[in-house]
Design a protein around this motif. Structure first.
Motif, PDB file in Angstrom:
ATOM      1  N   PHE A   1      30.912  21.052  16.955  1.00 56.84           N
ATOM      2  CA  PHE A   1      32.178  21.131  16.229  1.00 56.84           C
ATOM      3  C   PHE A   1      32.641  19.779  15.708  1.00 56.84           C
ATOM      4  O   PHE A   1      33.706  19.689  15.106  1.00 56.84           O
ATOM      5  CB  PHE A   1      33.245  21.770  17.123  1.00 56.84           C
ATOM      6  N   GLN A   2      31.838  18.754  15.973  1.00 56.36           N
ATOM      7  CA  GLN A   2      32.114  17.408  15.476  1.00 56.36           C
ATOM      8  C   GLN A   2      33.523  16.930  15.829  1.00 56.36           C
ATOM      9  O   GLN A   2      34.265  16.426  14.984  1.00 56.36           O
ATOM     10  CB  GLN A   2      31.875  17.337  13.965  1.00 56.36           C
ATOM     11  N   VAL A   3      33.889  17.080  17.085  1.00 58.40           N
ATOM     12  CA  VAL A   3      35.190  16.611  17.573  1.00 58.40           C
ATOM     13  C   VAL A   3      35.092  15.107  17.813  1.00 58.40           C
ATOM     14  O   VAL A   3      34.149  14.625  18.437  1.00 58.40           O
ATOM     15  CB  VAL A   3      35.585  17.346  18.867  1.00 58.40           C
ATOM     16  N   MET A   4      36.067  14.395  17.315  1.00 62.32           N
ATOM     17  CA  MET A   4      36.080  12.945  17.470  1.00 62.32           C
ATOM     18  C   MET A   4      36.367  12.579  18.927  1.00 62.32           C
ATOM     19  O   MET A   4      37.205  13.199  19.585  1.00 62.32           O
ATOM     20  CB  MET A   4      37.155  12.332  16.569  1.00 62.32           C
ATOM     21  N   GLY A   5      35.673  11.558  19.404  1.00 63.98           N
ATOM     22  CA  GLY A   5      35.814  11.136  20.791  1.00 63.98           C
ATOM     23  C   GLY A   5      37.218  10.711  21.175  1.00 63.98           C
ATOM     24  O   GLY A   5      37.625  10.881  22.322  1.00 63.98           O
ATOM     25  N   PHE A   6      37.985  10.189  20.219  1.00 63.16           N
ATOM     26  CA  PHE A   6      39.345   9.762  20.548  1.00 63.16           C
ATOM     27  C   PHE A   6      40.258  10.951  20.855  1.00 63.16           C
ATOM     28  O   PHE A   6      41.373  10.781  21.332  1.00 63.16           O
ATOM     29  CB  PHE A   6      39.956   8.876  19.461  1.00 63.16           C
ATOM     30  N   ASN A   7      39.766  12.173  20.637  1.00 60.54           N
ATOM     31  CA  ASN A   7      40.521  13.378  20.968  1.00 60.54           C
ATOM     32  C   ASN A   7      40.221  13.897  22.377  1.00 60.54           C
ATOM     33  O   ASN A   7      40.573  15.033  22.704  1.00 60.54           O
ATOM     34  CB  ASN A   7      40.223  14.483  19.953  1.00 60.54           C
ATOM     35  N   TYR A   8      39.607  13.092  23.210  1.00 60.33           N
ATOM     36  CA  TYR A   8      39.178  13.559  24.531  1.00 60.33           C
ATOM     37  C   TYR A   8      40.320  14.171  25.342  1.00 60.33           C
ATOM     38  O   TYR A   8      40.131  15.176  26.012  1.00 60.33           O
ATOM     39  CB  TYR A   8      38.486  12.447  25.325  1.00 60.33           C
ATOM     40  N   LYS A   9      41.507  13.591  25.287  1.00 60.20           N
ATOM     41  CA  LYS A   9      42.635  14.146  26.059  1.00 60.20           C
ATOM     42  C   LYS A   9      43.030  15.521  25.541  1.00 60.20           C
ATOM     43  O   LYS A   9      43.271  16.440  26.318  1.00 60.20           O
ATOM     44  CB  LYS A   9      43.843  13.209  26.019  1.00 60.20           C
ATOM     45  N   ALA A  10      43.098  15.653  24.222  1.00 56.28           N
ATOM     46  CA  ALA A  10      43.443  16.950  23.625  1.00 56.28           C
ATOM     47  C   ALA A  10      42.411  18.008  23.994  1.00 56.28           C
ATOM     48  O   ALA A  10      42.741  19.186  24.112  1.00 56.28           O
ATOM     49  CB  ALA A  10      43.549  16.820  22.109  1.00 56.28           C
ATOM     50  N   CYS A  11      41.186  17.590  24.206  1.00 51.47           N
ATOM     51  CA  CYS A  11      40.105  18.518  24.571  1.00 51.47           C
ATOM     52  C   CYS A  11      40.135  18.890  26.042  1.00 51.47           C
ATOM     53  O   CYS A  11      39.404  19.775  26.478  1.00 51.47           O
ATOM     54  CB  CYS A  11      38.754  17.903  24.223  1.00 51.47           C
ATOM     55  N   GLY A  12      40.960  18.197  26.815  1.00 49.59           N
ATOM     56  CA  GLY A  12      41.118  18.526  28.222  1.00 49.59           C
ATOM     57  C   GLY A  12      40.356  17.645  29.190  1.00 49.59           C
ATOM     58  O   GLY A  12      40.201  18.004  30.360  1.00 49.59           O
ATOM     59  N   TYR A  13      39.893  16.488  28.738  1.00 48.20           N
ATOM     60  CA  TYR A  13      39.129  15.594  29.600  1.00 48.20           C
ATOM     61  C   TYR A  13      39.967  14.391  30.004  1.00 48.20           C
ATOM     62  O   TYR A  13      40.762  13.885  29.213  1.00 48.20           O
ATOM     63  CB  TYR A  13      37.836  15.166  28.897  1.00 48.20           C
ATOM     64  N   PRO A  14      39.786  13.906  31.227  1.00 43.93           N
ATOM     65  CA  PRO A  14      40.614  12.802  31.717  1.00 43.93           C
ATOM     66  C   PRO A  14      40.298  11.453  31.068  1.00 43.93           C
ATOM     67  O   PRO A  14      41.145  10.572  31.023  1.00 43.93           O
ATOM     68  CB  PRO A  14      40.305  12.756  33.216  1.00 43.93           C
ATOM     69  N   ASP A  15      39.077  11.302  30.572  1.00 42.62           N
ATOM     70  CA  ASP A  15      38.692  10.054  29.924  1.00 42.62           C
ATOM     71  C   ASP A  15      37.531  10.322  28.970  1.00 42.62           C
ATOM     72  O   ASP A  15      36.915  11.389  28.991  1.00 42.62           O
ATOM     73  CB  ASP A  15      38.334   8.966  30.941  1.00 42.62           C
ATOM     74  N   VAL A  16      37.245   9.349  28.141  1.00 42.86           N
ATOM     75  CA  VAL A  16      36.208   9.533  27.126  1.00 42.86           C
ATOM     76  C   VAL A  16      34.825   9.701  27.751  1.00 42.86           C
ATOM     77  O   VAL A  16      33.980  10.419  27.207  1.00 42.86           O
ATOM     78  CB  VAL A  16      36.246   8.397  26.077  1.00 42.86           C
ATOM     79  N   ASP A  17      34.598   9.101  28.899  1.00 45.03           N
ATOM     80  CA  ASP A  17      33.298   9.251  29.559  1.00 45.03           C
ATOM     81  C   ASP A  17      33.051  10.691  29.996  1.00 45.03           C
ATOM     82  O   ASP A  17      31.939  11.204  29.855  1.00 45.03           O
ATOM     83  CB  ASP A  17      33.194   8.300  30.758  1.00 45.03           C
ATOM     84  N   ALA A  18      34.078  11.357  30.505  1.00 44.52           N
ATOM     85  CA  ALA A  18      33.944  12.764  30.897  1.00 44.52           C
ATOM     86  C   ALA A  18      33.688  13.631  29.668  1.00 44.52           C
ATOM     87  O   ALA A  18      32.871  14.559  29.696  1.00 44.52           O
ATOM     88  CB  ALA A  18      35.192  13.230  31.625  1.00 44.52           C
ATOM     89  N   PHE A  19      34.379  13.320  28.577  1.00 49.29           N
ATOM     90  CA  PHE A  19      34.180  14.027  27.314  1.00 49.29           C
ATOM     91  C   PHE A  19      32.733  13.892  26.840  1.00 49.29           C
ATOM     92  O   PHE A  19      32.065  14.881  26.535  1.00 49.29           O
ATOM     93  CB  PHE A  19      35.157  13.474  26.263  1.00 49.29           C
ATOM     94  N   VAL A  20      32.232  12.668  26.815  1.00 49.87           N
ATOM     95  CA  VAL A  20      30.860  12.407  26.364  1.00 49.87           C
ATOM     96  C   VAL A  20      29.849  13.109  27.268  1.00 49.87           C
ATOM     97  O   VAL A  20      28.879  13.705  26.785  1.00 49.87           O
ATOM     98  CB  VAL A  20      30.589  10.889  26.280  1.00 49.87           C
ATOM     99  N   ALA A  21      30.079  13.081  28.566  1.00 51.18           N
ATOM    100  CA  ALA A  21      29.162  13.755  29.494  1.00 51.18           C
ATOM    101  C   ALA A  21      29.071  15.245  29.187  1.00 51.18           C
ATOM    102  O   ALA A  21      27.977  15.829  29.191  1.00 51.18           O
ATOM    103  CB  ALA A  21      29.613  13.534  30.933  1.00 51.18           C
ATOM    104  N   LYS A  22      30.205  15.878  28.901  1.00 54.49           N
ATOM    105  CA  LYS A  22      30.202  17.308  28.567  1.00 54.49           C
ATOM    106  C   LYS A  22      29.519  17.562  27.226  1.00 54.49           C
ATOM    107  O   LYS A  22      28.818  18.564  27.068  1.00 54.49           O
ATOM    108  CB  LYS A  22      31.621  17.867  28.545  1.00 54.49           C
ATOM    109  N   MET A  23      29.707  16.666  26.283  1.00 50.60           N
ATOM    110  CA  MET A  23      29.053  16.830  24.979  1.00 50.60           C
ATOM    111  C   MET A  23      27.539  16.776  25.143  1.00 50.60           C
ATOM    112  O   MET A  23      26.805  17.572  24.557  1.00 50.60           O
ATOM    113  CB  MET A  23      29.493  15.743  23.989  1.00 50.60           C
ATOM    114  N   LYS A  24      27.081  15.849  25.975  1.00 48.15           N
ATOM    115  CA  LYS A  24      25.645  15.697  26.206  1.00 48.15           C
ATOM    116  C   LYS A  24      25.047  16.822  27.045  1.00 48.15           C
ATOM    117  O   LYS A  24      23.857  17.105  26.951  1.00 48.15           O
ATOM    118  CB  LYS A  24      25.369  14.355  26.897  1.00 48.15           C
TER     119      LYS A  24
END
Length: 86
Positions: free
Chosen positions: A5-28
């Motif tokens: 869905f090409q969600v920008m990493g700076f939106n990690y909080k809006a996506c429900g993740y506590p930090d960008v690292d958690a967001f990236v881990a889920k993306m991977k």
């Protein structure tokens, strides 16, 4: 931007993740994490879920990608119809 869905990493909080690292881990980790992030983003973006429910694809594209959204409205509508939207 990350995932299907090409969600920008700076939106990690809006996506429900506590930090960008958690967001990236889920993306991977795969598709489910990418879908979860997208759903979280849609829920957190004022009016986006409602615009989709109303089949207002122009507004969906604007809320998702800004005023200069290119052909996102057409892409969203095509995917909506392809996957069972009526």
């Amino acid at each position: 931007s990350w995932g299907m869905f090409q969600v920008m990493g700076f939106n990690y909080k809006a996506c429900g993740y506590p930090d960008v690292d958690a967001f990236v881990a889920k993306m991977k980790a795969g598709q489910q994490g990418q879908l979860d992030a997208f759903v979280g983003f849609c829920k957190a973006t004022n009016g986006l879920a409602q615009a989709l429910a109303a089949r207002n694809f122009d507004l969906c594209a604007t809320l998702y990608n800004g005023k200069d959204y290119g052909d996102y409205d057409k892409r969203i509508e095509k995917a909506f119809r392809k996957y069972g939207g009526t």
